[in-house]
Write a protein that holds these residues in place. Structure first.
Motif, PDB file in Angstrom:
ATOM      1  N   TYR A 195      -7.605 -31.533  24.099  1.00  0.00           N
ATOM      2  CA  TYR A 195      -7.796 -30.387  24.984  1.00  0.00           C
ATOM      3  C   TYR A 195      -8.264 -30.792  26.380  1.00  0.00           C
ATOM      4  O   TYR A 195      -8.629 -29.933  27.181  1.00  0.00           O
ATOM      5  CB  TYR A 195      -8.803 -29.403  24.383  1.00  0.00           C
ATOM      6  CG  TYR A 195      -8.484 -28.958  22.978  1.00  0.00           C
ATOM      7  CD1 TYR A 195      -7.190 -29.070  22.447  1.00  0.00           C
ATOM      8  CD2 TYR A 195      -9.476 -28.438  22.151  1.00  0.00           C
ATOM      9  CE1 TYR A 195      -6.914 -28.685  21.142  1.00  0.00           C
ATOM     10  CE2 TYR A 195      -9.200 -28.034  20.852  1.00  0.00           C
ATOM     11  CZ  TYR A 195      -7.924 -28.173  20.346  1.00  0.00           C
ATOM     12  OH  TYR A 195      -7.657 -27.788  19.051  1.00  0.00           O
ATOM     13  N   VAL A 243     -10.727 -37.422  17.667  1.00  0.00           N
ATOM     14  CA  VAL A 243     -10.701 -36.273  18.579  1.00  0.00           C
ATOM     15  C   VAL A 243     -11.260 -36.655  19.944  1.00  0.00           C
ATOM     16  O   VAL A 243     -10.678 -36.327  20.989  1.00  0.00           O
ATOM     17  CB  VAL A 243     -11.476 -35.077  17.986  1.00  0.00           C
ATOM     18  CG1 VAL A 243     -11.657 -33.976  19.031  1.00  0.00           C
ATOM     19  CG2 VAL A 243     -10.750 -34.524  16.764  1.00  0.00           C
ATOM     20  N   ASP A 251      -8.755 -36.753  22.741  1.00  0.00           N
ATOM     21  CA  ASP A 251      -9.143 -35.620  23.594  1.00  0.00           C
ATOM     22  C   ASP A 251      -7.960 -34.675  23.834  1.00  0.00           C
ATOM     23  O   ASP A 251      -7.511 -34.497  24.978  1.00  0.00           O
ATOM     24  CB  ASP A 251      -9.687 -36.141  24.924  1.00  0.00           C
ATOM     25  CG  ASP A 251     -10.401 -35.068  25.743  1.00  0.00           C
ATOM     26  OD1 ASP A 251     -10.771 -34.031  25.174  1.00  0.00           O
ATOM     27  OD2 ASP A 251     -10.567 -35.280  26.961  1.00  0.00           O
ATOM     28  N   ASN A 282      -4.018 -31.447  16.434  1.00  0.00           N
ATOM     29  CA  ASN A 282      -3.506 -31.523  17.797  1.00  0.00           C
ATOM     30  C   ASN A 282      -3.634 -32.921  18.382  1.00  0.00           C
ATOM     31  O   ASN A 282      -2.839 -33.311  19.243  1.00  0.00           O
ATOM     32  CB  ASN A 282      -4.232 -30.504  18.682  1.00  0.00           C
ATOM     33  CG  ASN A 282      -3.711 -29.092  18.492  1.00  0.00           C
ATOM     34  OD1 ASN A 282      -2.527 -28.883  18.305  1.00  0.00           O
ATOM     35  ND2 ASN A 282      -4.610 -28.117  18.540  1.00  0.00           N
ATOM     36  N   SER A 283      -4.615 -33.688  17.920  1.00  0.00           N
ATOM     37  CA  SER A 283      -4.717 -35.086  18.326  1.00  0.00           C
ATOM     38  C   SER A 283      -3.496 -35.857  17.830  1.00  0.00           C
ATOM     39  O   SER A 283      -2.891 -36.654  18.570  1.00  0.00           O
ATOM     40  CB  SER A 283      -5.999 -35.718  17.773  1.00  0.00           C
ATOM     41  OG  SER A 283      -7.142 -35.115  18.313  1.00  0.00           O
ATOM     42  N   ASN A 305     -13.104 -30.091  13.519  1.00  0.00           N
ATOM     43  CA  ASN A 305     -12.124 -29.004  13.413  1.00  0.00           C
ATOM     44  C   ASN A 305     -10.776 -29.603  13.045  1.00  0.00           C
ATOM     45  O   ASN A 305     -10.263 -30.480  13.750  1.00  0.00           O
ATOM     46  CB  ASN A 305     -12.045 -28.257  14.753  1.00  0.00           C
ATOM     47  CG  ASN A 305     -11.257 -26.975  14.653  1.00  0.00           C
ATOM     48  OD1 ASN A 305     -10.127 -26.960  14.198  1.00  0.00           O
ATOM     49  ND2 ASN A 305     -11.870 -25.887  15.099  1.00  0.00           N
ATOM     50  N   ASP A 337     -20.201 -29.175  21.499  1.00  0.00           N
ATOM     51  CA  ASP A 337     -18.768 -29.370  21.256  1.00  0.00           C
ATOM     52  C   ASP A 337     -18.441 -29.637  19.789  1.00  0.00           C
ATOM     53  O   ASP A 337     -17.309 -30.019  19.462  1.00  0.00           O
ATOM     54  CB  ASP A 337     -18.247 -30.544  22.089  1.00  0.00           C
ATOM     55  CG  ASP A 337     -18.110 -30.196  23.563  1.00  0.00           C
ATOM     56  OD1 ASP A 337     -18.290 -29.013  23.901  1.00  0.00           O
ATOM     57  OD2 ASP A 337     -17.812 -31.104  24.365  1.00  0.00           O
ATOM     58  N   LEU A 362      -6.505 -23.442  24.759  1.00  0.00           N
ATOM     59  CA  LEU A 362      -7.320 -24.602  24.425  1.00  0.00           C
ATOM     60  C   LEU A 362      -7.364 -25.627  25.558  1.00  0.00           C
ATOM     61  O   LEU A 362      -8.383 -26.285  25.767  1.00  0.00           O
ATOM     62  CB  LEU A 362      -6.783 -25.270  23.154  1.00  0.00           C
ATOM     63  CG  LEU A 362      -6.835 -24.414  21.879  1.00  0.00           C
ATOM     64  CD1 LEU A 362      -6.179 -25.160  20.712  1.00  0.00           C
ATOM     65  CD2 LEU A 362      -8.270 -24.052  21.526  1.00  0.00           C
ATOM     66  N   THR A 387      -7.912 -28.282  13.290  1.00  0.00           N
ATOM     67  CA  THR A 387      -6.914 -28.006  14.331  1.00  0.00           C
ATOM     68  C   THR A 387      -6.995 -29.040  15.445  1.00  0.00           C
ATOM     69  O   THR A 387      -5.975 -29.486  15.968  1.00  0.00           O
ATOM     70  CB  THR A 387      -7.117 -26.595  14.900  1.00  0.00           C
ATOM     71  OG1 THR A 387      -7.009 -25.643  13.845  1.00  0.00           O
ATOM     72  CG2 THR A 387      -6.056 -26.272  15.949  1.00  0.00           C
ATOM     73  N   SER A 388      -8.216 -29.442  15.816  1.00  0.00           N
ATOM     74  CA  SER A 388      -8.372 -30.478  16.841  1.00  0.00           C
ATOM     75  C   SER A 388      -7.767 -31.793  16.369  1.00  0.00           C
ATOM     76  O   SER A 388      -7.092 -32.499  17.133  1.00  0.00           O
ATOM     77  CB  SER A 388      -9.852 -30.682  17.172  1.00  0.00           C
ATOM     78  OG  SER A 388     -10.437 -29.504  17.672  1.00  0.00           O
ATOM     79  N   TYR A 427     -15.274 -28.456  18.394  1.00  0.00           N
ATOM     80  CA  TYR A 427     -14.140 -29.253  18.842  1.00  0.00           C
ATOM     81  C   TYR A 427     -13.995 -30.506  17.980  1.00  0.00           C
ATOM     82  O   TYR A 427     -12.901 -30.864  17.539  1.00  0.00           O
ATOM     83  CB  TYR A 427     -14.368 -29.634  20.306  1.00  0.00           C
ATOM     84  CG  TYR A 427     -13.266 -30.408  21.002  1.00  0.00           C
ATOM     85  CD1 TYR A 427     -11.928 -30.285  20.655  1.00  0.00           C
ATOM     86  CD2 TYR A 427     -13.591 -31.273  22.058  1.00  0.00           C
ATOM     87  CE1 TYR A 427     -10.939 -30.987  21.324  1.00  0.00           C
ATOM     88  CE2 TYR A 427     -12.610 -31.974  22.745  1.00  0.00           C
ATOM     89  CZ  TYR A 427     -11.283 -31.839  22.368  1.00  0.00           C
ATOM     90  OH  TYR A 427     -10.296 -32.531  23.031  1.00  0.00           O
ATOM     91  N   TRP A 428     -15.101 -31.169  17.689  1.00  0.00           N
ATOM     92  CA  TRP A 428     -15.052 -32.423  16.940  1.00  0.00           C
ATOM     93  C   TRP A 428     -14.701 -32.201  15.469  1.00  0.00           C
ATOM     94  O   TRP A 428     -13.835 -32.868  14.930  1.00  0.00           O
ATOM     95  CB  TRP A 428     -16.411 -33.129  17.009  1.00  0.00           C
ATOM     96  CG  TRP A 428     -16.929 -33.379  18.378  1.00  0.00           C
ATOM     97  CD1 TRP A 428     -16.198 -33.555  19.514  1.00  0.00           C
ATOM     98  CD2 TRP A 428     -18.303 -33.479  18.774  1.00  0.00           C
ATOM     99  NE1 TRP A 428     -17.023 -33.756  20.595  1.00  0.00           N
ATOM    100  CE2 TRP A 428     -18.326 -33.718  20.168  1.00  0.00           C
ATOM    101  CE3 TRP A 428     -19.515 -33.403  18.083  1.00  0.00           C
ATOM    102  CZ2 TRP A 428     -19.510 -33.869  20.882  1.00  0.00           C
ATOM    103  CZ3 TRP A 428     -20.695 -33.558  18.780  1.00  0.00           C
ATOM    104  CH2 TRP A 428     -20.693 -33.790  20.168  1.00  0.00           C
TER     105      TRP A 428
END
Length: 330
Positions: free
Chosen positions: A32, A26, A30, A154-155, A148, A142, A47, A150-151, A145-146
């Motif tokens: 997002y 992630v 990155d 999305n990566s 997750n 964060d 996001l 979903t993150s 964000y890390w």
């Protein structure tokens, strides 16, 4: 007991390794754009917009809902001589602006804003999950964000796609265009539930709260605010289900408040030439790219400008148009 301890330690070690792998992916990818600029987008505005606002170069932004998404920053730049980026949000509500606008001011870049304003932004309930931690500069909070899925997902999406997106393509969309498609949406959405939340008192309260908290912090930003075009069928359905007078009163109230601010240039594209050409619509609200271009051209020419001496008459014209218009379904 020793075997159990080894098994436990091994399991914990595997879990820790997997978590570190997820965090590493992630942070490295990155998705997002929280830590660095990228021209590869996952196209999830809620996001990505916070990171894009931090790391991209601009002095002008386009904000608003999906009715404003299809503007072309290159057109804006060629006419106004700005450096523009698209930070619109699909289904944009006041809750989005409470996060985005102060964040933009903190970056110290924005000097001009083109803002498409919608009635539903102050009527519909907030049904999404905002991520306030994306709008600050604190890396130590964060962890959502890390850690997750979903993150991580999305990566993978960003790695797999790996296609550069120009500023004109950010958040753009296309759909079938024309009267026949618009009428299908009219038949589908022709019900009381679609419009019942448009209550003047509730909308006024939300709009006042936004105006009192957000507009003052943007006193150094040149605001080009405009009422986005909707098809005449959208207005007719307001009328059909008894909400048109409340919407019209709300629009009148919005204009009165917006005209109080010297840094606001207000425009109205809810006029016959825009709303009655049904072939320029994808559905009840979403219009063609050609209309997006025309809106920018008109604002550059200062056409359709709302002023103290014309808006009462223009609202009366719109009211008459809505009440007299007859829908032909064939």
């Amino acid at each position: 007991m020793i075997k159990f301890k080894r098994l436990f330690n091994g399991t914990m070690g595997c879990i820790a390794a997997i978590l570190l792998l997820i965090v590493g992916v992630v942070v490295a990818v990155d998705p997002y754009q929280q830590y660095r600029k990228s021209d590869v987008f996952i196209l999830n505005q809620r996001l990505e917009n916070p990171g894009v606002a931090k790391h991209h170069d601009y002095d002008a932004v386009i904000v608003g809902s999906s009715m404003s998404m299809n503007h072309y920053p290159s057109q804006v730049d060629s006419l106004f001589r700005w450096n523009t980026i698209n930070l619109t949000t699909k289904g944009g509500l006041d809750a989005d602006y409470y996060l985005l606008f102060p964040h933009l001011i903190r970056q110290g870049k924005v000097k001009h804003m083109v803002w498409g304003i919608d009635f539903f932004s102050y009527a519909l309930p907030v049904t999404f999950s905002a991520e306030p931690y994306l709008y600050d500069n604190k890396w130590w909070n964060d962890f959502p964000y890390w850690f997750n899925y979903t993150s991580f997902e999305n990566s993978y999406k960003k790695i797999r796609t790996n296609e550069l997106v120009s500023r004109d393509e950010i958040s753009h969309f296309d759909s079938h265009l024309g009267r026949q498609y618009l009428l299908k949406y009219y038949e589908r959405d022709n019900n009381e539930l679609y419009f019942k939340k448009y209550d003047f008192t509730a909308m006024k309260s939300r709009f006042d709260k936004m105006m009192d908290s957000l507009i003052p912090i943007m006193e150094d930003v040149e605001l080009y605010i405009y009422f986005t075009p909707y098809s005449i069928l959208e207005f007719k359905m307001f009328e059909q289900y008894g909400h048109w007078e409340q919407v019209l009163d709300f629009k009148r109230y919005m204009i009165g408040r917006l005209l109080e601010y010297p840094n606001v240039k207000l425009y109205d594209f809810q006029k016959e030439e825009f709303i009655c050409n049904l072939d320029e619509y994808m559905d009840l609200r979403h219009h063609s790219h050609a209309y997006n271009k025309r809106v920018i051209e008109y604002m550059h020419k200062d056409s359709c400008r709302v002023r103290e001496d014309n808006y009462i008459k223009d609202l009366a014209v719109l009211d008459s148009l809505v009440r007299l218009y007859r829908i032909e379904l064939n």
